[in-house]
Design an enzyme around this catalytic site. Structure first.
Site, PDB file in Angstrom:
ATOM      1  N   ASP A  16       0.867  -1.178   0.000  1.00 33.25           N
ATOM      2  CA  ASP A  16       0.000   0.000   0.000  1.00 33.25           C
ATOM      3  C   ASP A  16       0.902   1.226   0.000  1.00 33.25           C
ATOM      4  O   ASP A  16       2.103   1.122   0.267  1.00 33.25           O
ATOM      5  CB  ASP A  16      -0.896  -0.003   1.250  1.00 33.25           C
ATOM      6  CG  ASP A  16      -1.790   1.226   1.301  1.00 33.25           C
ATOM      7  OD1 ASP A  16      -2.386   1.565   0.267  1.00 33.25           O
ATOM      8  OD2 ASP A  16      -1.874   1.883   2.359  1.00 33.25           O
ATOM      9  N   SER A  17       0.317   2.378  -0.263  1.00 34.40           N
ATOM     10  CA  SER A  17       1.090   3.613  -0.204  1.00 34.40           C
ATOM     11  C   SER A  17       1.560   3.896   1.221  1.00 34.40           C
ATOM     12  O   SER A  17       2.478   4.673   1.428  1.00 34.40           O
ATOM     13  CB  SER A  17       0.220   4.766  -0.697  1.00 34.40           C
ATOM     14  OG  SER A  17      -0.994   4.773   0.024  1.00 34.40           O
ATOM     15  N   TYR A  29      -0.583   8.486  -2.382  1.00 35.26           N
ATOM     16  CA  TYR A  29      -0.619   8.248  -3.827  1.00 35.26           C
ATOM     17  C   TYR A  29      -1.850   8.929  -4.452  1.00 35.26           C
ATOM     18  O   TYR A  29      -1.852   9.262  -5.631  1.00 35.26           O
ATOM     19  CB  TYR A  29      -0.730   6.744  -4.111  1.00 35.26           C
ATOM     20  CG  TYR A  29       0.545   5.925  -3.959  1.00 35.26           C
ATOM     21  CD1 TYR A  29       1.712   6.444  -3.397  1.00 35.26           C
ATOM     22  CD2 TYR A  29       0.574   4.590  -4.406  1.00 35.26           C
ATOM     23  CE1 TYR A  29       2.847   5.675  -3.266  1.00 35.26           C
ATOM     24  CE2 TYR A  29       1.719   3.815  -4.291  1.00 35.26           C
ATOM     25  CZ  TYR A  29       2.850   4.349  -3.717  1.00 35.26           C
ATOM     26  OH  TYR A  29       3.979   3.580  -3.602  1.00 35.26           O
ATOM     27  N   GLY A  30      -2.869   9.092  -3.624  1.00 39.09           N
ATOM     28  CA  GLY A  30      -4.173   9.522  -4.129  1.00 39.09           C
ATOM     29  C   GLY A  30      -4.231  10.893  -4.761  1.00 39.09           C
ATOM     30  O   GLY A  30      -5.186  11.215  -5.461  1.00 39.09           O
ATOM     31  N   CYS A  47      -3.795  -0.978  -2.068  1.00 38.42           N
ATOM     32  CA  CYS A  47      -4.091   0.431  -2.314  1.00 38.42           C
ATOM     33  C   CYS A  47      -5.101   0.571  -3.456  1.00 38.42           C
ATOM     34  O   CYS A  47      -4.871   0.078  -4.566  1.00 38.42           O
ATOM     35  CB  CYS A  47      -2.788   1.136  -2.673  1.00 38.42           C
ATOM     36  SG  CYS A  47      -2.970   2.876  -3.013  1.00 38.42           S
ATOM     37  N   THR A  81      -5.864   3.279  -5.030  1.00 39.30           N
ATOM     38  CA  THR A  81      -5.313   4.156  -6.055  1.00 39.30           C
ATOM     39  C   THR A  81      -4.398   3.352  -6.982  1.00 39.30           C
ATOM     40  O   THR A  81      -4.525   3.430  -8.212  1.00 39.30           O
ATOM     41  CB  THR A  81      -4.543   5.323  -5.390  1.00 39.30           C
ATOM     42  OG1 THR A  81      -5.420   5.990  -4.477  1.00 39.30           O
ATOM     43  CG2 THR A  81      -4.034   6.302  -6.403  1.00 39.30           C
ATOM     44  N   CYS A 114     -11.295   3.070  -0.600  1.00 43.20           N
ATOM     45  CA  CYS A 114      -9.994   3.557  -0.143  1.00 43.20           C
ATOM     46  C   CYS A 114      -9.617   2.776   1.113  1.00 43.20           C
ATOM     47  O   CYS A 114     -10.483   2.478   1.945  1.00 43.20           O
ATOM     48  CB  CYS A 114     -10.088   5.056   0.165  1.00 43.20           C
ATOM     49  SG  CYS A 114      -8.565   5.715   0.881  1.00 43.20           S
ATOM     50  N   THR A 115      -8.329   2.483   1.209  1.00 41.78           N
ATOM     51  CA  THR A 115      -7.851   1.673   2.337  1.00 41.78           C
ATOM     52  C   THR A 115      -8.253   2.216   3.714  1.00 41.78           C
ATOM     53  O   THR A 115      -8.486   1.460   4.637  1.00 41.78           O
ATOM     54  CB  THR A 115      -6.309   1.629   2.312  1.00 41.78           C
ATOM     55  OG1 THR A 115      -5.817   2.955   2.089  1.00 41.78           O
ATOM     56  CG2 THR A 115      -5.801   0.694   1.260  1.00 41.78           C
ATOM     57  N   HIS A 116      -8.294   3.556   3.818  1.00 39.88           N
ATOM     58  CA  HIS A 116      -8.520   4.162   5.136  1.00 39.88           C
ATOM     59  C   HIS A 116      -9.984   4.185   5.561  1.00 39.88           C
ATOM     60  O   HIS A 116     -10.278   4.280   6.745  1.00 39.88           O
ATOM     61  CB  HIS A 116      -8.011   5.601   5.133  1.00 39.88           C
ATOM     62  CG  HIS A 116      -6.522   5.719   5.106  1.00 39.88           C
ATOM     63  ND1 HIS A 116      -5.757   5.195   4.089  1.00 39.88           N
ATOM     64  CD2 HIS A 116      -5.671   6.307   5.982  1.00 39.88           C
ATOM     65  CE1 HIS A 116      -4.483   5.471   4.341  1.00 39.88           C
ATOM     66  NE2 HIS A 116      -4.406   6.131   5.468  1.00 39.88           N
TER      67      HIS A 116
HETATM   68  N1  DGL Z   1      -4.004   3.800  -0.016  1.00 38.21           N
HETATM   69  C1  DGL Z   1      -4.710   4.852  -0.695  1.00 38.21           C
HETATM   70  C2  DGL Z   1      -5.936   4.270  -1.377  1.00 38.21           C
HETATM   71  O1  DGL Z   1      -6.478   3.262  -0.983  1.00 38.21           O
HETATM   72  C3  DGL Z   1      -5.083   5.969   0.252  1.00 38.21           C
HETATM   73  C4  DGL Z   1      -3.903   6.788   0.728  1.00 38.21           C
HETATM   74  C5  DGL Z   1      -3.162   7.472  -0.407  1.00 38.21           C
HETATM   75  O2  DGL Z   1      -3.689   8.397  -1.016  1.00 38.21           O
HETATM   76  O3  DGL Z   1      -2.050   7.036  -0.683  1.00 38.21           O
HETATM   77  O4  DGL Z   1      -6.385   4.823  -2.339  1.00 38.21           O
END
Ligand code: DGL
Length: 268
Positions: free
Chosen positions: A10-11, A42-43, A73, A75, A184-186
């Site tokens: 993941d990022s 990354y987003g 991730c 993204t 999104c992961t979060h």
């Molecule tokens: N991991 C990213 C996603 O799921 C979220 C955090 C980022 O923007 O890197 O899109």
């Protein structure tokens, strides 16, 4: 081969929501997790940059001898999954298709909402996949960039979270959707607050669906590890491990033991 680890990248720290679901469903499996913490988020980046970073992450994990790669991730999955599948000689699973399948099973009205980072929404990855399977489905998507920092600050409920949720989700709530993909992961960490606001709307958490997909894929390829006796979890990050450890332990609810800082540039 069966004892080889699952690779997840993941990022940053967010992909731990995916790791958590995978280890819950597949407790015998070893996992190597890579969080590109030096280059998160990354987003907000261009597709070209996200693809470049994603290839570097995938190569790093492949060299560690993983049997399958999970792109946690959203993204990265949105813009680089096909390229990673082409480049790697092992199975590669992203988070988009599992989320799409779950949403299609859930919706009754044929109206689905998708929330994610700016890059994910711009790529239209969810909308395209949904339409490929069922062109009649209506999709409403919305980037929610402040959700990531909220989660990273541990603001998961209360006034601030509620205000940001209202700002981003008001329109989508009033649009008549019956299913919302947390793309999104979060976002699964904000699930409780989002669910309270999106009363009566079903939330689809890609993390749970990805774990199911990983299990099915490993089973199909006869790669499930039946003996968890020697299984391990190792974490790699590209920036200071301390911050990752602190937030990661909140995500996981347990201590992170084996964590190392690496440079993906040197690895090329
Ligand atoms: N991991 C990213 C996603 O799921 C979220 C955090 C980022 O923007 O890197 O899109």
């Amino acid at each position: 081969m069966k004892e080889k680890p699952i690779g997840i990248f993941d990022s940053g720290v967010g992909g731990l929501t995916v790791l958590k679901e995978i280890s819950k469903l597949l407790p015998n499996e070893s996992i190597i997790y890579l969080g590109d913490t030096a280059r998160v988020p990354y987003g907000i980046r261009s597709s070209e940059t996200v693809v470049k970073y994603s290839i570097e992450c995938a190569n790093f994990l492949h060299k560690k001898g993983i049997k399958i790669l999970v792109v946690a991730c959203n993204t990265s999955s949105s813009v680089s999954l096909d390229i990673l599948k082409e480049k790697l000689p092992i199975p590669v699973i992203g988070v988009i298709i599992p989320g799409v399948k779950a949403a299609l099973k859930t919706t009754k009205k044929g109206k689905i909402g998708v929330i994610g980072t700016e890059a994910t929404v711009r790529s239209q990855s969810y909308t395209k996949r949904i339409k490929e399977i069922n062109p009649a489905i209506e999709v409403i998507s919305k980037p929610c960039p402040l959700f990531v920092p909220l989660v990273e600050e541990g603001i998961l409920e209360g006034k601030i979270a509620e205000l940001v949720i209202d700002r981003y989700l008001k329109e989508i709530k009033e649009s008549g959707i019956d299913t919302l993909i947390l793309g999104c992961t979060h976002y699964p960490l904000l699930k409780k607050s989002i669910q309270q606001y999106m009363d009566g709307i079903k939330l689809v958490d890609s993390a749970e669906e990805v774990a199911i997909e990983v299990k099915e894929m490993l089973k199909e390829l006869n790669l499930l590890n039946e003996d968890g006796g020697k299984s391990f979890k190792t974490f790699y990050v590209t920036d200071d491990p301390e911050r990752f450890k602190k937030i990661g332990e909140i995500f996981l609810n347990y201590g992170i033991e084996k964590i190392f800082k690496v440079s993906l540039e040197e690895d090329k």
